[in-house]
Design a protein around this motif. Structure first.
Motif, PDB file in Angstrom:
ATOM      1  N   GLN A  20      23.985  22.744  32.478  1.00  0.00           N
ATOM      2  CA  GLN A  20      24.380  21.836  33.557  1.00  0.00           C
ATOM      3  C   GLN A  20      23.561  22.092  34.818  1.00  0.00           C
ATOM      4  O   GLN A  20      23.147  21.144  35.504  1.00  0.00           O
ATOM      5  CB  GLN A  20      25.880  22.010  33.841  1.00  0.00           C
ATOM      6  N   ALA A  21      23.304  23.367  35.125  1.00  0.00           N
ATOM      7  CA  ALA A  21      22.508  23.700  36.316  1.00  0.00           C
ATOM      8  C   ALA A  21      21.089  23.151  36.179  1.00  0.00           C
ATOM      9  O   ALA A  21      20.529  22.579  37.131  1.00  0.00           O
ATOM     10  CB  ALA A  21      22.487  25.210  36.533  1.00  0.00           C
TER      11      ALA A  21
ATOM     12  N   HIS B 291      24.618  24.944  43.406  1.00  0.00           N
ATOM     13  CA  HIS B 291      24.974  26.272  43.924  1.00  0.00           C
ATOM     14  C   HIS B 291      26.285  26.760  43.309  1.00  0.00           C
ATOM     15  O   HIS B 291      26.427  27.926  42.926  1.00  0.00           O
ATOM     16  CB  HIS B 291      25.093  26.238  45.446  1.00  0.00           C
ATOM     17  N   ARG B 292      27.281  25.870  43.228  1.00  0.00           N
ATOM     18  CA  ARG B 292      28.587  26.267  42.688  1.00  0.00           C
ATOM     19  C   ARG B 292      28.473  26.667  41.215  1.00  0.00           C
ATOM     20  O   ARG B 292      29.073  27.652  40.766  1.00  0.00           O
ATOM     21  CB  ARG B 292      29.575  25.106  42.838  1.00  0.00           C
ATOM     22  N   ILE B 293      27.670  25.925  40.445  1.00  0.00           N
ATOM     23  CA  ILE B 293      27.518  26.221  39.016  1.00  0.00           C
ATOM     24  C   ILE B 293      26.851  27.575  38.809  1.00  0.00           C
ATOM     25  O   ILE B 293      27.237  28.354  37.922  1.00  0.00           O
ATOM     26  CB  ILE B 293      26.709  25.091  38.337  1.00  0.00           C
ATOM     27  N   VAL B 294      25.864  27.908  39.618  1.00  0.00           N
ATOM     28  CA  VAL B 294      25.171  29.201  39.502  1.00  0.00           C
ATOM     29  C   VAL B 294      26.157  30.339  39.760  1.00  0.00           C
ATOM     30  O   VAL B 294      26.166  31.353  39.044  1.00  0.00           O
ATOM     31  CB  VAL B 294      23.978  29.257  40.468  1.00  0.00           C
ATOM     32  N   GLN B 295      27.027  30.186  40.756  1.00  0.00           N
ATOM     33  CA  GLN B 295      28.022  31.218  41.053  1.00  0.00           C
ATOM     34  C   GLN B 295      28.998  31.381  39.886  1.00  0.00           C
ATOM     35  O   GLN B 295      29.355  32.499  39.500  1.00  0.00           O
ATOM     36  CB  GLN B 295      28.768  30.876  42.333  1.00  0.00           C
TER      37      GLN B 295
ATOM     38  N   HIS C 191      31.209  34.336  34.839  1.00  0.00           N
ATOM     39  CA  HIS C 191      31.518  34.326  33.403  1.00  0.00           C
ATOM     40  C   HIS C 191      30.723  35.410  32.670  1.00  0.00           C
ATOM     41  O   HIS C 191      31.254  36.062  31.750  1.00  0.00           O
ATOM     42  CB  HIS C 191      31.200  32.951  32.808  1.00  0.00           C
ATOM     43  N   GLN C 192      29.485  35.612  33.030  1.00  0.00           N
ATOM     44  CA  GLN C 192      28.671  36.639  32.367  1.00  0.00           C
ATOM     45  C   GLN C 192      29.229  38.051  32.639  1.00  0.00           C
ATOM     46  O   GLN C 192      29.249  38.900  31.736  1.00  0.00           O
ATOM     47  CB  GLN C 192      27.227  36.550  32.852  1.00  0.00           C
ATOM     48  N   ALA C 193      29.740  38.314  33.836  1.00  0.00           N
ATOM     49  CA  ALA C 193      30.307  39.625  34.166  1.00  0.00           C
ATOM     50  C   ALA C 193      31.557  39.899  33.332  1.00  0.00           C
ATOM     51  O   ALA C 193      31.770  40.996  32.807  1.00  0.00           O
ATOM     52  CB  ALA C 193      30.631  39.692  35.655  1.00  0.00           C
TER      53      ALA C 193
END
Length: 972
Positions: A340-341, A614-618, A623-625
């Motif tokens: 999506q990003a 920007h919101r999608i990157v955050q 989720h990865q953490a």
């Protein structure tokens, strides 16, 4: 009840037609002959009361389609009620639909109409010109009685029926008279009766023979009765002889049954019951052993499974597995967010390229786009478009005004070229004036009066012109506008022209007085002068009109100049606002203002996409953490259980963990199932024990009831009871046979249930009865012979030709007289019932009807007739004139008789409407009324319409003008 709406689907000439009659006004349906008034009248009656199939065929639509329609009734009890009738549905029966949605049938509509049928309705609430026409064909004696009956029921049907009954009664019988048929028949019956008496006086033997005949008939009847009794006794004796073998067997079985032990007791259906219990106990005992073996086997398997379960590690594995959903969701979300990003970044770059303005992705954060900027740019574009449109419009108006100025100047030049001079006008005026003076030769006094009038008019015109000018200036200061200026100029010109004409005329008079001309203008010159002056005045008026138009155009030109100045100021303001926006947003300089608003939307969307990126990157980092934390927990679990773990095979490790937990679940589920099986086996064992004990107890109760303790004794006693039952069954069967073969009378006579009759006694009784039978037959033969001899003698006397003919004729004439009397009595009873009913109605309704009719008749005759009375002795209607003179109805004029009839019809309708509030229908009932009577009739109908709905059909187009506020429907 009132009619609110009529909808004709098809009826006669009407198709897809509707009207909405008023409730408290007179409804006028106006149309010429053949316009369909009577058809619409019949449609209303059809909707209320229906028509027979043959009558409906007469009104089938001429242009095709279904016959029927709907009518909306306003009722007090049920509100709005739609009544629908269709020729081809329900055989023309009504379907009533209420406001609540309920549907009712024809019987309910009949109840709603107060059980009024069509004939009663037409007699009370409907009348037409045909009713008045029939009134003219009655004689003087009949007219008063007919009006009385109309006052009672609304029609002359009672009068016609009463006269018809009296006619038929008089045709059949009169107390004095010989012509009626019953009187003649009485005379004929009397003549034949005398002849019959004369013949019967000579036949005394006939009566003696009749008496002997009756005696022999009675003796013969007694013989027949005795013979019948003898035959019955013979039949009973023969029947008892036939049934004697069965009777002997019955008494033998009876003695055998009495010898059996009466105290022998055995349970009902004991053998079957004992066998059923035995069959039930055996499988229960087998089931008990099987359940015990199964219980031990399942208990062993349960202990083995309990040893294999590890609850502590299983709980930790489940906690870890519960996080798999979060892990999968985070992994999927990470993939989706990455895609999506990238997609949003590509769309954002594509949108910036599509805008084709000098702005980069990072510049989106530098230019603020508050919510009001869109409105500001939209207003600038709208202002730009408005300024351009207004400039084009002003240009077109300026061109139009220029063309109008050229047109007016051309017309003015043409008229001025054709116009004569003022001097020539004065010459023509003097010629006309001289001609008039020579023709009229006025006196000195008339000349002085005319001169004074002209001086007065000249002063009035001058004063009016000055006044109009002053008032125009005053109004202009308060109400500025071109209209006030034009009115002021027009009024000033009118008064100035008046003063000028008066001045010219005055000069002409003065010149004519100074020079007394002897010669006169010829007739031809006079016409020429008049024509020239008329053309002069016409051209002068046209010039004044052109001058007014020129002034209006001049004012319009001034206003256009003001609009032009205002437009230039708007342009300056627009350019200033545009320059301000371009300084704030330099990239706007490369775009036309028409695209600024669209660019705003594109920039807003681009900014939203950048924020979304920007919101999608955050979210992706979050989720990865979380996924890494779960993988670390799994690695620790694998190490504690000495299992191999590789981070690149995380999905394989999840499946292995799930497989291990599934195995644990299966073992636990097996333990659960085994426990349930053990519980079920225990329950089944208890149920089996209860059932087994129940059957054992029942078997012991059965032995106790039979009075034995063992199964062998039970079956032996059953055989003894069976032998006793067989004997009693045979005895019962023999008893039923005897009851079927012998009647109750025979059973009682011979005492079959107590003893068996001796066979020799029965045979002797049979021989005696046969001898009695032979004696009775000889006696009956002798009596029949004697009776036959007497019949022969009587027949000989009765078959005498004269006596037979007289007796037959007398009986025939007597029966005919009886039939005629019955027929006459029917008419008499009907007439008495009719007169009694008429008298009852007269006492109940007539006083009220006559009072209302008297009020209407007084109005209709303009007060000429003030009374309506009933003569008690003759029951006839009379009317009283205002001068005291009494008239019978036949002495009145035709128009007055019509008025009397209408008064009675309206009075009856209003009286009956107190219990049946139905609309009045009037079909051209006033065609013979003059204008005065018609005016009064309209006032009465208008007054009646405030209480009851009135619908009037008429061909007179002037009828609406007679009413104050009718509702008029013109029929084409």
């Amino acid at each position: 009840m009132k009619i609110a709406e009529l909808r004709v689907h098809g009826f006669g000439k009407w198709k897809d037609f509707s009207i909405s009659p008023a409730a408290n006004k007179v409804n006028l349906l106006i149309g010429e002959n053949e316009a369909g008034k009577s058809t619409l009248y019949q449609f209303i009656l059809f909707m209320l009361f229906g028509l027979s199939p043959k009558q409906r065929e007469f009104y089938l639509p001429k242009s095709g389609g279904a016959l029927g329609g709907r009518i909306l009734l306003k009722t007090e009890d049920y509100g709005d009620v739609w009544v629908e009738r269709l020729h081809d549905r329900y055989n023309g029966r009504a379907v009533c639909r209420l406001e609540s949605g309920e549907e009712r049938e024809e019987e309910w509509l009949h109840h709603l109409l107060g059980s009024t049928d069509r004939k009663v309705y037409e007699s009370i609430f409907s009348f037409s010109a045909d009713d008045l026409l029939r009134l003219q064909n009655l004689t003087g004696d009949e007219l008063g009685e007919v009006l009385l009956n109309i006052g009672l029921t609304g029609s002359d049907q009672i009068y016609q029926t009463e006269k018809w009954l009296e006619k038929h009664m008089d045709e059949r019988f009169k107390p004095k008279g010989k012509k009626p048929e019953i009187n003649e028949q009485i005379e004929r019956v009397e003549r034949w009766h005398q002849k019959k008496l004369a013949v019967e006086n000579d036949e005394e033997d006939y009566e003696r023979l009749q008496k002997e005949k009756e005696e022999w008939i009675q003796d013969l009847e007694q013989i027949e009765k005795n013979a019948t009794e003898n035959i019955n006794r013979l039949h009973r004796t023969q029947q008892i002889l036939k049934t004697r073998p069965v009777l002997v067997q019955y008494h033998q079985m009876k003695e055998e049954a009495e010898s059996l032990d009466s105290s022998l007791i055995f349970p009902e259906s004991g053998i079957e019951r004992c066998q059923q219990m035995k069959e039930a106990i055996l499988p229960l005992e087998s089931e008990k052993k099987m359940l015990a073996n199964n219980h031990d086997e399942w208990q062993r398997k349960l202990e083995e499974l309990r040893e294999e379960l590890d609850h502590e590690e299983e709980e930790k594995a489940r906690l870890l597995l519960n996080k798999k959903t979060d892990y999968d969701q985070d992994a999927n979300e990470s993939i989706q967010l990455t895609k999506q990003a990238e997609r949003i970044r590509e769309q954002l770059q594509k949108d910036l390229n599509h805008m084709d303005v000098p702005i980069e992705e990072d510049d989106l954060d530098d230019y603020p786009l508050p919510f009001y900027i869109e409105e500001t740019w939209r207003d600038l574009r709208s202002e730009w478009n408005n300024v351009n449109r207004e400039e084009e419009h002003l240009h077109e108006q300026e061109l139009d005004i220029g063309r109008e100025f050229e047109k007016i100047e051309a017309q003015q030049a043409s008229i001025e070229h054709e116009q004569i001079s003022e001097e020539q006008v004065r010459v023509y005026e003097r010629q006309i004036e001289d001609a008039y003076q020579s023709a009229t030769a006025p006196s000195d006094r008339q000349i002085r009066t005319s001169r004074a009038d002209m001086i007065k008019r000249r002063k009035t015109g001058a004063a009016g012109a000055v006044g109009a000018l002053v008032l125009g200036l005053i109004f202009q200061s308060f109400l500025p506008g071109i209209e006030v200026v034009l009115l002021t100029i027009l009024a000033t010109v009118v008064f100035a022209v008046l003063a000028y004409k008066s001045h010219i005329t005055l000069q002409a008079h003065t010149n004519s007085q100074g020079t007394q001309k002897d010669d006169h203008v010829s007739y031809q010159n006079l016409d020429k002068a008049r024509n020239q002056l008329q053309k002069y005045e016409k051209r002068k008026t046209e010039l004044e009109h052109l001058h007014d138009q020129w002034r209006q155009l001049n004012q319009e030109e001034i206003r256009l100049e003001e609009k032009r100045n205002h437009l230039n100021q708007r342009k300056l303001r627009f350019e200033s606002a545009k320059a301000e926006q371009e300084s704030l947003y330099p990239f706007l300089k490369s775009l036309k203002i028409d695209y600024w608003e669209k660019l705003y939307h594109l920039l807003t969307q681009a900014r939203e996409k950048r924020v979304e990126h920007h919101r999608i990157v955050q979210d992706l980092e979050l989720h990865q953490a979380r996924s890494n934390t779960i993988i670390e927990e799994m690695e620790g679990f694998y190490h504690r259980n000495n299992w191999e773990f590789y981070k690149r095979n995380v999905e394989l490790h999840w499946r292995a963990l799930m497989s291990w937990l599934n195995e644990q679940d299966k073992k636990r589920e097996q333990c659960k199932q085994i426990k349930e099986s053990l519980h079920e086996l225990t329950r089944q064992a208890k149920e089996n024990e209860m059932k087994l004990q129940t059957y054992i107890n029942k078997r012991e109760d059965l032995f106790y009831e039979a009075g034995v303790t063992t199964e062998g004794d039970f079956y032996q006693k059953a055989r003894q009871v069976e032998e006793k039952d067989r004997t009693l069954y045979v005895l019962k069967d023999l008893e039923q046979q005897l009851k079927g073969m012998l009647s109750e009378e025979e059973q009682e006579e011979f005492g079959v249930w107590e003893r068996v009759a001796d066979e020799s006694d029965l045979q002797a009784r049979l021989d005696h009865i046969k001898k009695e039978k032979q004696h009775l037959e000889e006696k009956r033969s002798k009596a029949q012979q004697s009776l036959a001899d007497i019949h022969s003698s009587i027949s000989r006397l009765e078959n005498s030709e004269e006596r037979s003919e007289i007796t037959h004729r007398f009986q025939m004439e007597k029966e005919r007289l009886q039939e005629q009397a019955k027929e006459w009595a029917k008419y008499r009873v009907a007439l008495q019932i009719l007169r009694k009913t008429k008298q009852t109605y007269k006492k109940k309704y007539l006083p009220q009807v006559m009072s209302v009719a008297e009020t209407h008749f007084l109005k209709l005759t303009k007060g000429n007739y003030s009374q309506i009375r009933l003569l008690p002795e003759s029951e006839r209607i009379i009317v009283g004139h205002h001068d005291g003179t009494i008239y019978s109805p036949e002495e009145l004029s035709r128009g007055t008789r019509d008025q009397l009839y209408v008064a009675f019809r309206l009075a009856l309708g209003e009286t009956m409407a107190e219990s049946m509030r139905l609309p009045f229908l009037v079909d051209d009932a006033f065609v013979h009324f003059d204008q005065t009577r018609l005016q009064v009739m309209s006032e009465i109908l208008e007054e009646v319409s405030t209480r009851h709905q009135v619908i009037l059909f008429s061909w007179r187009s002037d009828l609406p003008s007679l009413f104050q506020s009718p509702q008029v429907q013109e029929l084409q």
